[in-house]
Motif scaffolding. Structure first.
Motif, PDB file in Angstrom:
ATOM      1  N   ASP A 466       0.859  -1.182   0.000  1.00  0.00           N
ATOM      2  CA  ASP A 466       0.000   0.000   0.000  1.00  0.00           C
ATOM      3  C   ASP A 466       0.896   1.234   0.000  1.00  0.00           C
ATOM      4  O   ASP A 466       1.699   1.434   0.918  1.00  0.00           O
ATOM      5  CB  ASP A 466      -0.905   0.003   1.232  1.00  0.00           C
ATOM      6  N   GLU A 467       0.746   2.069  -1.041  1.00  0.00           N
ATOM      7  CA  GLU A 467       1.644   3.205  -1.210  1.00  0.00           C
ATOM      8  C   GLU A 467       1.617   4.143  -0.011  1.00  0.00           C
ATOM      9  O   GLU A 467       2.667   4.537   0.512  1.00  0.00           O
ATOM     10  CB  GLU A 467       1.279   3.983  -2.471  1.00  0.00           C
ATOM     11  N   GLU A 468       0.433   4.507   0.459  1.00  0.00           N
ATOM     12  CA  GLU A 468       0.334   5.484   1.535  1.00  0.00           C
ATOM     13  C   GLU A 468       0.930   4.974   2.835  1.00  0.00           C
ATOM     14  O   GLU A 468       1.608   5.712   3.558  1.00  0.00           O
ATOM     15  CB  GLU A 468      -1.129   5.896   1.739  1.00  0.00           C
ATOM     16  N   SER A 469       0.693   3.692   3.130  1.00  0.00           N
ATOM     17  CA  SER A 469       1.244   3.147   4.384  1.00  0.00           C
ATOM     18  C   SER A 469       2.763   3.046   4.305  1.00  0.00           C
ATOM     19  O   SER A 469       3.467   3.238   5.302  1.00  0.00           O
ATOM     20  CB  SER A 469       0.642   1.781   4.700  1.00  0.00           C
ATOM     21  N   LEU A 470       3.303   2.789   3.101  1.00  0.00           N
ATOM     22  CA  LEU A 470       4.752   2.699   2.943  1.00  0.00           C
ATOM     23  C   LEU A 470       5.394   4.081   3.092  1.00  0.00           C
ATOM     24  O   LEU A 470       6.440   4.230   3.745  1.00  0.00           O
ATOM     25  CB  LEU A 470       5.087   2.101   1.581  1.00  0.00           C
ATOM     26  N   ALA A 472       4.115   6.544   4.823  1.00  0.00           N
ATOM     27  CA  ALA A 472       3.986   6.891   6.244  1.00  0.00           C
ATOM     28  C   ALA A 472       5.081   6.207   7.063  1.00  0.00           C
ATOM     29  O   ALA A 472       5.639   6.798   8.007  1.00  0.00           O
ATOM     30  CB  ALA A 472       2.603   6.489   6.756  1.00  0.00           C
ATOM     31  N   TYR A 473       5.400   4.972   6.695  1.00  0.00           N
ATOM     32  CA  TYR A 473       6.469   4.228   7.374  1.00  0.00           C
ATOM     33  C   TYR A 473       7.803   4.961   7.207  1.00  0.00           C
ATOM     34  O   TYR A 473       8.595   5.081   8.152  1.00  0.00           O
ATOM     35  CB  TYR A 473       6.540   2.821   6.778  1.00  0.00           C
ATOM     36  N   CYS A 474       8.043   5.474   6.003  1.00  0.00           N
ATOM     37  CA  CYS A 474       9.277   6.238   5.772  1.00  0.00           C
ATOM     38  C   CYS A 474       9.322   7.486   6.646  1.00  0.00           C
ATOM     39  O   CYS A 474      10.364   7.819   7.216  1.00  0.00           O
ATOM     40  CB  CYS A 474       9.390   6.639   4.302  1.00  0.00           C
ATOM     41  N   LEU A 478      12.642   8.377   8.790  1.00  0.00           N
ATOM     42  CA  LEU A 478      13.597   9.194   8.050  1.00  0.00           C
ATOM     43  C   LEU A 478      13.242  10.672   8.190  1.00  0.00           C
ATOM     44  O   LEU A 478      12.076  11.027   8.404  1.00  0.00           O
ATOM     45  CB  LEU A 478      13.567   8.832   6.554  1.00  0.00           C
ATOM     46  N   ALA A 479      14.248  11.519   8.038  1.00  0.00           N
ATOM     47  CA  ALA A 479      13.982  12.957   7.947  1.00  0.00           C
ATOM     48  C   ALA A 479      13.069  13.202   6.757  1.00  0.00           C
ATOM     49  O   ALA A 479      13.153  12.518   5.730  1.00  0.00           O
ATOM     50  CB  ALA A 479      15.296  13.711   7.781  1.00  0.00           C
ATOM     51  N   SER A 480      12.212  14.216   6.871  1.00  0.00           N
ATOM     52  CA  SER A 480      11.184  14.427   5.851  1.00  0.00           C
ATOM     53  C   SER A 480      11.771  14.654   4.467  1.00  0.00           C
ATOM     54  O   SER A 480      11.221  14.176   3.466  1.00  0.00           O
ATOM     55  CB  SER A 480      10.293  15.609   6.251  1.00  0.00           C
ATOM     56  N   PHE A 481      12.921  15.362   4.388  1.00  0.00           N
ATOM     57  CA  PHE A 481      13.471  15.646   3.058  1.00  0.00           C
ATOM     58  C   PHE A 481      14.012  14.395   2.375  1.00  0.00           C
ATOM     59  O   PHE A 481      14.180  14.375   1.151  1.00  0.00           O
ATOM     60  CB  PHE A 481      14.552  16.733   3.137  1.00  0.00           C
ATOM     61  N   LYS A 482      14.294  13.336   3.155  1.00  0.00           N
ATOM     62  CA  LYS A 482      14.806  12.100   2.575  1.00  0.00           C
ATOM     63  C   LYS A 482      13.692  11.174   2.089  1.00  0.00           C
ATOM     64  O   LYS A 482      13.954  10.256   1.299  1.00  0.00           O
ATOM     65  CB  LYS A 482      15.654  11.345   3.603  1.00  0.00           C
ATOM     66  N   PRO A 484      10.843   9.331   0.165  1.00  0.00           N
ATOM     67  CA  PRO A 484      10.362   9.336  -1.220  1.00  0.00           C
ATOM     68  C   PRO A 484       8.970   9.948  -1.282  1.00  0.00           C
ATOM     69  O   PRO A 484       8.205   9.890  -0.324  1.00  0.00           O
ATOM     70  CB  PRO A 484      10.344   7.852  -1.592  1.00  0.00           C
ATOM     71  N   LYS A 485       8.671  10.534  -2.433  1.00  0.00           N
ATOM     72  CA  LYS A 485       7.384  11.208  -2.596  1.00  0.00           C
ATOM     73  C   LYS A 485       6.351  10.325  -3.290  1.00  0.00           C
ATOM     74  O   LYS A 485       5.171  10.668  -3.345  1.00  0.00           O
ATOM     75  CB  LYS A 485       7.576  12.503  -3.388  1.00  0.00           C
TER      76      LYS A 485
END
Length: 519
Positions: A466-470, A472-474, A478-482, A484-485
């Motif tokens: 699931d794209e959104e859950s993945l 959110a996991y990031c 991770l720092a927000s700038f790192k 993936p979008k």
């Protein structure tokens, strides 16, 4: 203490005298003593000379692992020639390229490749003779038997190339790294200074001989006077069975194979008490796989980081750092330089050293370095500086304790809004998610930031991503700038013949018609 050898023929001569009747090679039920190995190499030297192979010439081997490849390399070292070992996983046009690039006079082929090699004969004009190794049509043993031993050693210069291994690169055709007497023996001495092989060591050679993890590792074993057990091609259960049956003490494996070992159903039921060092490297290892292998082979794991251009290993992360929970953060490092190796982190644009902890390009200086790329002076000059530093092309940093962290290939770094983002750091986080079976992170165009990260993932067996859950996991790890979008789910990741992900192929559709920012 490991003896010092000035050249490769001296290594063979020493052990053929000191341990003449000791076994040095075991393969497929056959064994060779040091004396027998020396006689076979001397016969090969005579055969190669009779075939017109002389100083500076190349031969080529296209085969799965077989002792003949090492015998031919040793014979080339004796007569001043070089063995260009071909990656058997390459596509036919790439195989043709390597053989022609080396201008090989003789081509030695295993039974699995004989028919293909015959079909390519017209495309490899420098090859004067094709010699079959093994199988029903074996010509190799007859070649040895037809020639008397020739003990003459061509005068060796330390920087003479005797084995030419081709870089696997993820762009363009492979380049032939010219590995020398000086470099290979320095590598062996440096590795053995870090990780000694005691008398009685039994070394499993499971990795392909076209790779430094096969050929260079074999020369480490031979330098130590150890016994080698060669696998033609590794399968997970077979690797584990050999650990037990042959009482293996040392081995080198790649992470993909280690993951397969941990998945063997009865892997934990075997006795691995003989195993002293299980080295692994050549690609990043997912932390879940690493933890499983630490439990399966306690006190033995050693990560190595290296490159073909340096004959193999330049850093190690030893068993103590794998087992100590107080330094668990070091599990994502490549360890510290081995003796005889200098490592510095340089600004890839200016070549200036960067402060401790700051990112840059990993530079390496050591006697282990190749002489250069075969007939590619421009590529050699771009890779090795005038004062002897190899520009690895890897991004990384060194911490205050001297541990090297290899973050990514410089060319794969994502520059987003002025921030340098290393995909490997994100990939390590995503690999921990239970729904992810495989992952690569790439930079894709973005009108605001220049480029942003995209995760390309393969779902774990039985899982759905699931794209959104993945995402959110990031954001949790991770720092927000790192982070993936976006996320793409694919059936598999494109890889080159040695298993490296082809990120250029993943990036290509997104950058079509646009120019990617690079460093």
């Amino acid at each position: 203490m490991t003896p010092h050898f000035p050249d490769i023929p001296s290594l063979l001569a020493h052990w053929a005298t000191e341990r003449a009747d000791d076994e040095v090679v075991r393969f497929d039920g056959r064994t060779w003593t040091w004396r027998e190995l020396q006689e076979r190499v001397h016969r090969l030297a005579g055969a190669l000379r009779a075939a017109g192979v002389g100083p500076g010439d190349r031969i080529a081997v296209l085969d799965l692992n077989h002792p003949s490849c090492l015998e031919l390399t040793l014979a080339c070292a004796q007569i001043g020639a070089a063995n260009a070992v071909v990656n058997f996983r390459l596509a036919p046009p790439e195989i043709v390229y390597v053989i022609n690039d080396a201008e090989a006079k003789l081509l030695f082929v295993g039974p699995e490749f004989a028919a293909a090699a015959e079909s390519l004969r017209e495309k490899v004009p420098t090859v004067e003779r094709l010699v079959r190794i093994g199988g029903a049509d074996d010509e190799y043993e007859a070649l040895l038997a037809a020639h008397d031993p020739d003990p003459e050693v061509h005068p060796v210069a330390p920087d003479d190339c005797f084995v030419q291994l081709y870089t696997s690169g993820t762009t363009g055709f492979p380049k032939g790294a010219m590995l020398t007497h000086r470099g290979m023996l320095a590598h062996a001495a440096n590795v053995l200074a870090e990780v000694p092989m005691e008398a009685g060591a039994v070394v499993q050679v499971a990795m392909p001989l076209f790779h430094v993890g096969g050929t260079s590792y074999s020369f480490v074993a031979m330098t130590a006077g150890a016994r080698m057990v060669i696998m033609r091609i590794p399968d997970p259960a077979g690797v584990l069975d050999m650990f037990v049956a042959e009482r293996i003490t040392h081995t080198f494996l790649v992470p993909a194979l280690m993951a397969a070992l941990a998945a063997v159903p009865d892997a934990a039921d075997r006795d691995y008490s003989s195993l002293k060092i299980l080295s692994y490297g050549a690609s990043p290892i997912p932390l879940p796989v690493l933890r499983a292998c630490v439990a399966l082979f306690p006190g033995t794991l050693q990560q190595v980081y290296g490159m073909t251009e340096a004959c193999g290993v330049v850093t190690t992360l030893g068993p103590a750092d794998h087992e100590n929970p107080d330094v668990a953060h070091r599990l994502v490092s490549a360890g510290t330089p081995i003796p005889g190796v200098e490592i510095e982190i340089r600004d890839p644009a200016t070549g200036d050293r960067v402060p401790t902890g700051e990112p840059g390009e990993v530079w390496v200086r050591t006697e282990q370095l190749m002489a250069g790329y075969w007939r590619k002076p421009d590529a050699t000059a771009a890779a090795i500086t005038d004062d002897g530093w190899l520009r690895s092309g890897d991004g990384g940093h060194v911490d205050a304790d001297g541990y090297v962290y290899v973050t990514d290939r410089i060319k794969d770094m994502i520059i987003s809004g002025g921030e340098n983002i290393y995909p490997a750091e994100i990939e390590r986080v995503l690999a921990e998610h239970p729904d992810v079976g495989d992952v690569a992170v790439i930079g894709v165009p973005d009108d605001r930031w220049g480029e942003v990260g995209k995760a390309v993932v393969v779902a774990a067996p039985g899982a759905t991503v699931d794209e959104e859950s993945l995402l959110a996991y990031c954001r949790e790890h991770l720092a927000s700038f790192k982070c993936p979008k976006s996320v793409d789910v694919v059936a598999e990741l494109p890889r080159n013949p040695t298993g490296k992900v082809l990120k250029k192929d993943l990036r290509a559709p997104y950058w079509e018609g646009r120019e990617r920012q690079t460093v």
